[in-house]
Design an enzyme around this catalytic site. Structure first.
Site, mmCIF file in Angstrom:
data_model
loop_
_atom_site.group_PDB
_atom_site.id
_atom_site.type_symbol
_atom_site.label_atom_id
_atom_site.label_comp_id
_atom_site.label_asym_id
_atom_site.label_seq_id
_atom_site.Cartn_x
_atom_site.Cartn_y
_atom_site.Cartn_z
ATOM 1 N N LYS A 174 -44.873 -78.120 -13.977
ATOM 2 C CA LYS A 174 -44.256 -77.154 -13.072
ATOM 3 C C LYS A 174 -42.734 -77.269 -13.127
ATOM 4 C CE LYS A 174 -46.463 -79.268 -9.903
ATOM 5 N NZ LYS A 174 -47.045 -79.793 -8.646
ATOM 6 N N THR A 207 -39.800 -75.605 0.971
ATOM 7 C CA THR A 207 -40.747 -75.749 -0.142
ATOM 8 C C THR A 207 -41.705 -76.926 0.089
ATOM 9 O OG1 THR A 207 -39.134 -77.065 -1.336
ATOM 10 C CG2 THR A 207 -39.234 -74.705 -1.878
ATOM 11 N N GLY A 209 -44.923 -78.647 0.432
ATOM 12 C CA GLY A 209 -46.314 -78.316 0.127
ATOM 13 C C GLY A 209 -46.513 -77.308 -0.998
ATOM 14 N N THR A 210 -45.455 -76.997 -1.735
ATOM 15 C CA THR A 210 -45.617 -76.011 -2.823
ATOM 16 C C THR A 210 -46.601 -76.500 -3.886
ATOM 17 O OG1 THR A 210 -43.627 -76.883 -3.866
ATOM 18 C CG2 THR A 210 -43.373 -74.847 -2.626
ATOM 19 N N GLY A 211 -46.485 -77.779 -4.251
ATOM 20 C CA GLY A 211 -47.344 -78.317 -5.313
ATOM 21 C C GLY A 211 -48.804 -78.340 -4.884
ATOM 22 N N CYS A 212 -49.046 -78.737 -3.629
ATOM 23 C CA CYS A 212 -50.426 -78.787 -3.101
ATOM 24 C C CYS A 212 -51.025 -77.380 -3.114
ATOM 25 C CB CYS A 212 -50.431 -79.312 -1.666
ATOM 26 S SG CYS A 212 -49.653 -80.916 -1.467
HETATM 27 N N1 LIG Z 1 -37.516 -72.221 -5.316
HETATM 28 C C1 LIG Z 1 -38.634 -71.785 -5.900
HETATM 29 N N2 LIG Z 1 -38.801 -70.471 -6.187
HETATM 30 C C2 LIG Z 1 -39.940 -70.021 -6.777
HETATM 31 N N3 LIG Z 1 -40.952 -70.836 -7.132
HETATM 32 C C3 LIG Z 1 -40.847 -72.160 -6.876
HETATM 33 C C4 LIG Z 1 -39.682 -72.714 -6.249
HETATM 34 N N4 LIG Z 1 -39.875 -74.063 -6.098
HETATM 35 C C5 LIG Z 1 -41.098 -74.325 -6.610
HETATM 36 N N5 LIG Z 1 -41.683 -73.200 -7.092
HETATM 37 C C6 LIG Z 1 -43.022 -73.091 -7.696
HETATM 38 O O1 LIG Z 1 -43.907 -73.816 -6.851
HETATM 39 C C7 LIG Z 1 -44.885 -74.525 -7.616
HETATM 40 C C8 LIG Z 1 -44.759 -76.013 -7.325
HETATM 41 O O2 LIG Z 1 -43.672 -76.508 -8.060
HETATM 42 P P1 LIG Z 1 -42.869 -77.857 -7.826
HETATM 43 O O3 LIG Z 1 -41.937 -77.663 -6.668
HETATM 44 O O4 LIG Z 1 -42.262 -78.227 -9.145
HETATM 45 O O5 LIG Z 1 -44.015 -78.881 -7.448
HETATM 46 P P2 LIG Z 1 -44.095 -80.070 -6.391
HETATM 47 O O6 LIG Z 1 -44.274 -79.436 -5.038
HETATM 48 O O7 LIG Z 1 -45.295 -80.828 -6.845
HETATM 49 O O8 LIG Z 1 -42.834 -80.853 -6.504
HETATM 50 C C9 LIG Z 1 -44.613 -74.120 -9.078
HETATM 51 O O9 LIG Z 1 -45.415 -73.010 -9.414
HETATM 52 C C10 LIG Z 1 -43.136 -73.750 -9.062
HETATM 53 O O10 LIG Z 1 -42.805 -72.866 -10.110
HETATM 54 C C1 LIG Z 2 -50.525 -85.697 2.512
HETATM 55 C C2 LIG Z 2 -49.553 -85.144 1.531
HETATM 56 N N1 LIG Z 2 -49.966 -84.825 0.282
HETATM 57 C C3 LIG Z 2 -49.097 -84.326 -0.621
HETATM 58 C C4 LIG Z 2 -47.766 -84.132 -0.308
HETATM 59 C C5 LIG Z 2 -46.802 -83.605 -1.348
HETATM 60 O O1 LIG Z 2 -46.302 -82.366 -1.001
HETATM 61 P P1 LIG Z 2 -45.581 -81.385 -2.050
HETATM 62 O O2 LIG Z 2 -46.597 -80.327 -2.399
HETATM 63 O O3 LIG Z 2 -44.416 -80.821 -1.297
HETATM 64 O O4 LIG Z 2 -45.171 -82.168 -3.253
HETATM 65 C C6 LIG Z 2 -47.348 -84.466 1.003
HETATM 66 N N2 LIG Z 2 -46.065 -84.300 1.382
HETATM 67 N N3 LIG Z 2 -48.268 -84.972 1.895
#
Ligand SMILES: Nc1ncnc2c1ncn2[C@@H]1O[C@H](COP(=O)(O)OP(=O)(O)O)[C@@H](O)[C@H]1O
Ligand SMILES: Cc1ncc(COP(=O)(O)O)c(N)n1
Length: 267
Positions: A174, A207, A209-212
């Site tokens: 990602k 942002t 919880g975006t990854g979850c």
């Molecule tokens: N500022 C943003 N604008 C648009 N999409 C985003 C943004 N930040 C994250 N994403 C998208 O959200 C998803 C999670 O990405 P990321 O933030 O890299 O993961 P994590 O939450 O695990 O750190 C991916 O599909 C990424 O492209």
């Molecule tokens: C219980 C739990 N699981 C996962 C995440 C990661 O969150 P993110 O999607 O922002 O990386 C979190 N903050 N808390």
């Protein structure tokens, strides 16, 4: 037809990440959500105030309860905390033959709190990633799993290849953390080709919880029998809408809007 998905992850009391994000996403995508809790976190938009892992047997038993009765069309894992929990989860995935498995290798919360013990990274590589149909590391997680320093798209492609060699069938690296540029690019590698999922980068601090949410959306679509490419495309649209229509709640890094995608479809 009722499609069912199981999330194996930690609880976020603030409701933006973890089990709560996963179940909301399953529901929004019309998939029946079930959960096996790995840990309880006391957490809000300002950070993580406490982490209380469950015994590995308790995690295994929840999966057993689901597997022996309801069954699951797809499974996703999030926060797993320890090597012992990872081994227990991998054993249950094998026992029930859950091949539609999405592994989100959660390591560190956005505020910096560790959600996976450092020594558990190798357990993830040995026991769980080889079972994954899809793995969804962000850039720091891909670095921790491969030992590579990732700066360019080429570096990300190399990391994807290394993770594929571990047995992950489809690797999605990602691009949320690559904050140069006007776009976010997620890269999918299926062992022979690369696919790019691009969207406009939204300038926001909300942002959490975006990854979850993204990995839960992939699991929901896989539960319906969609291909990995279709599932990643829907997940990318889902998370884009969820970030774009922020709720603006909490005093720190707020959650995304899990109902925004549905609102867009029905408008
Ligand atoms: N500022 C943003 N604008 C648009 N999409 C985003 C943004 N930040 C994250 N994403 C998208 O959200 C998803 C999670 O990405 P990321 O933030 O890299 O993961 P994590 O939450 O695990 O750190 C991916 O599909 C990424 O492209
Ligand atoms: C219980 C739990 N699981 C996962 C995440 C990661 O969150 P993110 O999607 O922002 O990386 C979190 N903050 N808390």
């Amino acid at each position: 037809m009722v499609y069912k998905a199981l999330t194996v992850a930690g609880s976020d009391s603030g409701g933006g990440a973890g089990i709560q994000a996963d179940l909301k996403t399953f529901q929004e995508l019309r998939v029946f959500g079930m959960s096996a809790l790995t840990a309880v976190t006391a957490q809000n938009t300002l950070g993580v105030q406490g982490v209380y892992p469950l015994p590995p047997d308790a995690v295994a038993q929840q999966m057993e309860s689901v597997g022996t009765d309801l069954g699951a069309d797809a499974v996703k894992t999030g926060m797993l905390f320890s090597a012992e929990i990872i081994e227990a989860v991998a054993a249950k995935v094998r026992q029930f033959g859950w091949d539609r498995l999405v592994v989100d290798p959660v390591m560190i919360a956005k505020g910096g709190a560790p959600l996976l013990q450092e020594e558990a990274v190798s357990a993830l590589k040995t026991y769980l990633l080889p079972l994954a149909m899809v793995a969804t590391p962000n850039i720091p997680e891909a670095e921790a799993l491969t030992g590579l320093k990732i700066q360019s798209i080429e570096d990300r492609k190399e990391a994807a290849k290394r993770l594929h060699e571990l047995g992950v069938k489809h690797v999605v690296i990602k691009g949320g953390h690559d904050d140069d540029g006007e776009e976010t690019v997620d890269i999918l590698y299926d062992g022979s080709e690369f696919f790019y999922f691009t969207s406009k980068r939204i300038k926001t601090k909300h942002t959490h919880g975006t990854g979850c949410t993204f990995s839960a959306a992939i699991a929901a679509e896989l539960a319906k029998g969609k291909t990995v490419q279709e599932a990643v495309q829907t997940a990318k649209s889902f998370i884009q809408a969820a970030i774009e229509h922020e709720l603006g709640i909490g005093h720190g890094h707020g959650p995304t809007n899990h109902w925004a995608y549905r609102d867009k479809q029905t408008r």
